[in-house]
Design a protein around this motif. Structure first.
Motif, PDB file in Angstrom:
ATOM      1  N   LEU A  66       0.839  -1.195   0.000  1.00 49.60           N
ATOM      2  CA  LEU A  66       0.000   0.000   0.000  1.00 49.60           C
ATOM      3  C   LEU A  66       0.882   1.257   0.000  1.00 49.60           C
ATOM      4  O   LEU A  66       0.609   2.201  -0.751  1.00 49.60           O
ATOM      5  CB  LEU A  66      -0.909  -0.014   1.229  1.00 49.60           C
ATOM      6  CG  LEU A  66      -2.108   0.943   1.222  1.00 49.60           C
ATOM      7  CD1 LEU A  66      -3.029   0.658   0.042  1.00 49.60           C
ATOM      8  CD2 LEU A  66      -2.889   0.843   2.527  1.00 49.60           C
ATOM      9  N   LEU A  67       1.924   1.257   0.806  1.00 49.38           N
ATOM     10  CA  LEU A  67       2.835   2.403   0.835  1.00 49.38           C
ATOM     11  C   LEU A  67       3.487   2.632  -0.531  1.00 49.38           C
ATOM     12  O   LEU A  67       3.697   3.782  -0.934  1.00 49.38           O
ATOM     13  CB  LEU A  67       3.928   2.196   1.893  1.00 49.38           C
ATOM     14  CG  LEU A  67       3.507   2.221   3.359  1.00 49.38           C
ATOM     15  CD1 LEU A  67       4.714   1.968   4.258  1.00 49.38           C
ATOM     16  CD2 LEU A  67       2.847   3.547   3.729  1.00 49.38           C
ATOM     17  N   ASP A  68       3.799   1.544  -1.220  1.00 49.15           N
ATOM     18  CA  ASP A  68       4.443   1.663  -2.532  1.00 49.15           C
ATOM     19  C   ASP A  68       3.584   2.449  -3.525  1.00 49.15           C
ATOM     20  O   ASP A  68       4.106   3.082  -4.451  1.00 49.15           O
ATOM     21  CB  ASP A  68       4.745   0.277  -3.115  1.00 49.15           C
ATOM     22  CG  ASP A  68       5.867  -0.442  -2.368  1.00 49.15           C
ATOM     23  OD1 ASP A  68       6.607   0.224  -1.611  1.00 49.15           O
ATOM     24  OD2 ASP A  68       5.989  -1.674  -2.522  1.00 49.15           O
ATOM     25  N   ARG A  69       2.255   2.419  -3.323  1.00 49.22           N
ATOM     26  CA  ARG A  69       1.352   3.133  -4.224  1.00 49.22           C
ATOM     27  C   ARG A  69       1.540   4.650  -4.116  1.00 49.22           C
ATOM     28  O   ARG A  69       1.164   5.393  -5.037  1.00 49.22           O
ATOM     29  CB  ARG A  69      -0.100   2.761  -3.910  1.00 49.22           C
ATOM     30  CG  ARG A  69      -0.420   1.288  -4.130  1.00 49.22           C
ATOM     31  CD  ARG A  69      -1.829   0.950  -3.648  1.00 49.22           C
ATOM     32  NE  ARG A  69      -2.851   1.555  -4.463  1.00 49.22           N
ATOM     33  CZ  ARG A  69      -3.543   0.939  -5.417  1.00 49.22           C
ATOM     34  NH1 ARG A  69      -3.298  -0.335  -5.696  1.00 49.22           N
ATOM     35  NH2 ARG A  69      -4.483   1.562  -6.100  1.00 49.22           N
ATOM     36  N   LEU A  70       2.112   5.116  -3.015  1.00 47.79           N
ATOM     37  CA  LEU A  70       2.314   6.551  -2.828  1.00 47.79           C
ATOM     38  C   LEU A  70       3.322   7.124  -3.823  1.00 47.79           C
ATOM     39  O   LEU A  70       3.340   8.332  -4.068  1.00 47.79           O
ATOM     40  CB  LEU A  70       2.779   6.838  -1.395  1.00 47.79           C
ATOM     41  CG  LEU A  70       1.714   6.640  -0.309  1.00 47.79           C
ATOM     42  CD1 LEU A  70       2.356   6.683   1.072  1.00 47.79           C
ATOM     43  CD2 LEU A  70       0.622   7.702  -0.415  1.00 47.79           C
ATOM     44  N   GLU A  71       4.166   6.259  -4.374  1.00 45.15           N
ATOM     45  CA  GLU A  71       5.155   6.737  -5.344  1.00 45.15           C
ATOM     46  C   GLU A  71       4.469   7.319  -6.577  1.00 45.15           C
ATOM     47  O   GLU A  71       5.044   8.174  -7.267  1.00 45.15           O
ATOM     48  CB  GLU A  71       6.109   5.608  -5.718  1.00 45.15           C
ATOM     49  CG  GLU A  71       6.975   5.155  -4.541  1.00 45.15           C
ATOM     50  CD  GLU A  71       8.011   4.123  -4.925  1.00 45.15           C
ATOM     51  OE1 GLU A  71       8.356   4.034  -6.129  1.00 45.15           O
ATOM     52  OE2 GLU A  71       8.479   3.396  -4.030  1.00 45.15           O
ATOM     53  N   ASN A  72       3.238   6.873  -6.843  1.00 47.08           N
ATOM     54  CA  ASN A  72       2.472   7.438  -7.960  1.00 47.08           C
ATOM     55  C   ASN A  72       2.056   8.874  -7.675  1.00 47.08           C
ATOM     56  O   ASN A  72       1.635   9.600  -8.582  1.00 47.08           O
ATOM     57  CB  ASN A  72       1.219   6.597  -8.228  1.00 47.08           C
ATOM     58  CG  ASN A  72       1.546   5.184  -8.650  1.00 47.08           C
ATOM     59  OD1 ASN A  72       2.535   4.951  -9.342  1.00 47.08           O
ATOM     60  ND2 ASN A  72       0.722   4.225  -8.242  1.00 47.08           N
ATOM     61  N   GLN A  73       2.153   9.288  -6.414  1.00 48.59           N
ATOM     62  CA  GLN A  73       1.770  10.639  -6.012  1.00 48.59           C
ATOM     63  C   GLN A  73       2.990  11.515  -5.718  1.00 48.59           C
ATOM     64  O   GLN A  73       2.859  12.593  -5.140  1.00 48.59           O
ATOM     65  CB  GLN A  73       0.876  10.577  -4.752  1.00 48.59           C
ATOM     66  CG  GLN A  73      -0.254   9.584  -4.808  1.00 48.59           C
ATOM     67  CD  GLN A  73      -1.210   9.831  -5.947  1.00 48.59           C
ATOM     68  OE1 GLN A  73      -1.437  10.977  -6.330  1.00 48.59           O
ATOM     69  NE2 GLN A  73      -1.780   8.771  -6.501  1.00 48.59           N
ATOM     70  N   GLY A  74       4.171  11.028  -6.066  1.00 44.83           N
ATOM     71  CA  GLY A  74       5.388  11.796  -5.799  1.00 44.83           C
ATOM     72  C   GLY A  74       5.841  11.717  -4.356  1.00 44.83           C
ATOM     73  O   GLY A  74       6.565  12.588  -3.869  1.00 44.83           O
ATOM     74  N   LEU A  75       5.410  10.662  -3.660  1.00 48.36           N
ATOM     75  CA  LEU A  75       5.706  10.505  -2.236  1.00 48.36           C
ATOM     76  C   LEU A  75       6.387   9.173  -1.966  1.00 48.36           C
ATOM     77  O   LEU A  75       6.181   8.206  -2.695  1.00 48.36           O
ATOM     78  CB  LEU A  75       4.413  10.565  -1.413  1.00 48.36           C
ATOM     79  CG  LEU A  75       3.528  11.805  -1.581  1.00 48.36           C
ATOM     80  CD1 LEU A  75       2.162  11.558  -0.935  1.00 48.36           C
ATOM     81  CD2 LEU A  75       4.192  13.034  -0.968  1.00 48.36           C
ATOM     82  N   ILE A  76       7.160   9.127  -0.903  1.00 48.18           N
ATOM     83  CA  ILE A  76       7.703   7.879  -0.401  1.00 48.18           C
ATOM     84  C   ILE A  76       7.099   7.654   0.985  1.00 48.18           C
ATOM     85  O   ILE A  76       7.250   8.487   1.876  1.00 48.18           O
ATOM     86  CB  ILE A  76       9.246   7.925  -0.273  1.00 48.18           C
ATOM     87  CG1 ILE A  76       9.900   8.167  -1.633  1.00 48.18           C
ATOM     88  CG2 ILE A  76       9.776   6.639   0.360  1.00 48.18           C
ATOM     89  CD1 ILE A  76       9.741   7.030  -2.619  1.00 48.18           C
TER      90      ILE A  76
END
Length: 332
Positions: free
Chosen positions: A127-137
């Motif tokens: 789930l955290l990995d999906r944040l990379e699509n938002q420019g976030l780690i």
């Protein structure tokens, strides 16, 4: 000659100090809670670990109490690279990716321990990995708390006990739908109005983690505290993807490891303080009750339709993966 050597030495020291100052990398971290809250103290621990582990090359500046703006604005600032880090409620991230709604569905976890296992395991990382699509780690999960119910009508030991109880809730669709399904009258309102609303009888009660119930002194205007643990809430600390990717690998690893240790430190604080807070609430005359596993199952059964309702909007793959992770953690 001596004066000249001294001058040269002074200049060298000044240049070295300036160089050291310039070598420091500043990490600004914003969040919305106060300095007494356990999450803030965990971030102070994070700061200490990062600064010590980097020999001062990384310097963390913490801005609590929404000094850098509301949670959504802070997340957007991290996305754009204006702000390096933010720690915000997981529900906020569902505004960009509905998958994050899976975390706070009612009675998703048999216990807090299992919730933490899921989040710190493979499903949580995916789930955290999906944040990379938002420019976030995403750097992990920090507890906000298990939400419990206080009210002035009766102890809540079975779903029927909530019938007609006017309860302040957050403006989160899954939360509102949950209490409607349980027969309560969910009433979203601003947090600052809750104490006086209970005192004046405008509402019968509210639901929040123990730490909030104690710090806001809700026990002064409430008769019953029911440890229903209906929703487990977390914060997700994020760092700018652009900023993070420009750090050396060893500093990236230090930041990740420091956040993991800060999360463990937070759990130590919560474990100690919740016991003390419950003792305080009991001393103030509030009747405290805790659900048995059988009673908890009744609430879980009564809210099954709510969990199912959000499966499509969350994404069947994410929802099913999360449920499977809960079952696996429960079986360990």
């Amino acid at each position: 000659m001596f004066k000249k050597s001294a001058a040269v030495l002074a200049l060298a020291v000044a240049l070295a100090m300036a160089s050291a100052s310039q070598a420091k990398t500043i990490i600004k971290l914003g969040h919305g809670t106060n300095e007494q809250f356990h999450m803030h103290r965990a971030m102070v621990k994070f700061k200490e670990l990062v600064e010590t582990g980097s020999n001062g090359e990384l310097e963390v500046h913490i801005f609590p109490n929404s000094q850098l703006g509301p949670d959504r604005e802070m997340i957007e600032s991290v996305q754009s690279g204006i702000l390096e880090m933010a720690v915000s409620p997981s529900a906020l991230y569902s505004g960009w990716d509905p998958a994050f709604s899976v975390i706070e569905l009612p009675y998703m976890y048999p216990s807090k321990a299992i919730a933490l296992k899921v989040m710190h395991g493979e499903a949580g990382q995916k789930l955290l990995d999906r944040l990379e699509n938002q420019g976030l780690i995403g750097l992990g999960y920090l507890e906000s708390g298990q939400r419990q119910i206080t009210n002035n009508v009766r102890a809540i030991n079975k779903p029927e006990d909530l019938e007609g109880v006017k309860l302040r809730t957050m403006k989160v669709p899954a939360h509102v739908d949950t209490f409607k399904a349980l027969g309560a009258n969910p009433t979203p309102m601003n947090f600052g109005e809750v104490y006086s609303a209970m005192q004046q009888g405008v509402i019968d009660g509210q639901e929040n983690p123990i730490s909030i119930i104690a710090s806001q002194r809700f026990y002064e205007v409430q008769k019953y505290l029911s440890l229903t643990g209906h929703v487990f809430t977390v914060y997700i600390p994020v760092i700018s993807q652009q900023f993070f990717s420009n750090l050396p690998a060893e500093q990236q690893e230090l930041i990740r490891k420091s956040m993991d240790e800060a999360s463990e430190f937070q759990q130590q604080i919560i474990s100690k303080e919740e016991t003390e807070q419950l003792e305080l609430i009991a001393k103030e005359g509030v009747e405290i009750s805790e659900l048995t596993s059988e009673q908890r199952q009744l609430f879980s059964d009564a809210t099954e339709s709510i969990r199912a309702k959000f499966r499509d909007s969350i994404g069947a793959d994410v929802f099913d993966d999360w449920v499977a992770a809960v079952k696996a953690a429960s079986a360990e």
